[in-house]
Design an enzyme around this catalytic site. Sequence first.
Site, mmCIF file in Angstrom:
data_model
loop_
_atom_site.group_PDB
_atom_site.id
_atom_site.type_symbol
_atom_site.label_atom_id
_atom_site.label_comp_id
_atom_site.label_asym_id
_atom_site.label_seq_id
_atom_site.Cartn_x
_atom_site.Cartn_y
_atom_site.Cartn_z
ATOM 1 N N HIS A 110 26.781 -20.690 31.659
ATOM 2 C CA HIS A 110 25.766 -20.218 32.613
ATOM 3 C C HIS A 110 24.594 -19.578 31.875
ATOM 4 O O HIS A 110 24.596 -18.349 31.675
ATOM 5 C CB HIS A 110 26.388 -19.185 33.557
ATOM 6 C CG HIS A 110 27.264 -19.781 34.596
ATOM 7 N ND1 HIS A 110 26.823 -20.054 35.872
ATOM 8 C CD2 HIS A 110 28.553 -20.168 34.544
ATOM 9 C CE1 HIS A 110 27.820 -20.582 36.572
ATOM 10 N NE2 HIS A 110 28.882 -20.668 35.791
ATOM 11 N N GLU B 111 21.750 -18.814 32.910
ATOM 12 C CA GLU B 111 20.993 -17.883 33.776
ATOM 13 C C GLU B 111 21.581 -16.482 33.754
ATOM 14 O O GLU B 111 20.926 -15.526 34.157
ATOM 15 C CB GLU B 111 20.934 -18.440 35.211
ATOM 16 C CG GLU B 111 22.188 -18.283 36.056
ATOM 17 C CD GLU B 111 23.303 -19.287 35.709
ATOM 18 O OE1 GLU B 111 23.172 -20.037 34.730
ATOM 19 O OE2 GLU B 111 24.316 -19.286 36.437
ATOM 20 N N CYS C 246 27.408 -25.751 34.745
ATOM 21 C CA CYS C 246 28.812 -25.598 35.138
ATOM 22 C C CYS C 246 29.156 -26.545 36.307
ATOM 23 O O CYS C 246 29.206 -27.751 36.090
ATOM 24 C CB CYS C 246 29.086 -24.131 35.436
ATOM 25 S SG CYS C 246 30.793 -23.697 35.147
#
Length: 195
Positions: A176, A178, A91
Amino acid sequence: MVRVGLVMLQGARHAHISALNEASGDCGIPIEIIEIRKLEQLHSSDPDALIIPGGESTTMRKTGKDDASSLMPGMFEWIRSNRSKPILGTCAGAILLADPQDGAPPLINAVLNRNAYGSQYESFQGAVHSSLLDREFPGIFIRAPRFVSADDDICATHGDEVVGVKNGMIIGLTFHPELSPDRGFHKWIIENAKV
Ligand code: GLN
């Protein structure tokens, strides 16, 4: 032992730490995570891979250019001289890789439009197809940028839209990884770090 540098300027750093630890367990490759706050830490640790989390690219440019940190632009130079190491920018991290603003070539050859989906209210989740992982991946898009153009390999799409590019070993994603339960991209980083 793979040593993964994690840029600690801003964003979901601790989610990346959890994701890396889980990915390490999944692929059976032990890792050491090196938290990078200052340029000298990047140079002295010389990690095998580097992750630049998302956040707010304007803030990251300011904190990263602070005299005490001087992480930018040195971090970009380090990436340029470590072409064989996997680098993941998520991002805002992808925004920095595409537009390092240091007068030298970008790290990914793409133009991104910041906050292109709208306000925080327009943040969304959606199925991404990743050619890198050769499967679907749950994409989490938070005030995400959009690729306006991309001259690198496309490694992730959401419908017709490009959401991930790969320039050699450098990956830029507008979502994202994660924050989703799938550890695919973190495993890729660990497995592709040559030690
Ligand atoms: N909106 C942010 C920016 O322009 C990126 C958002 C994110 O990293 N989740 O920097």
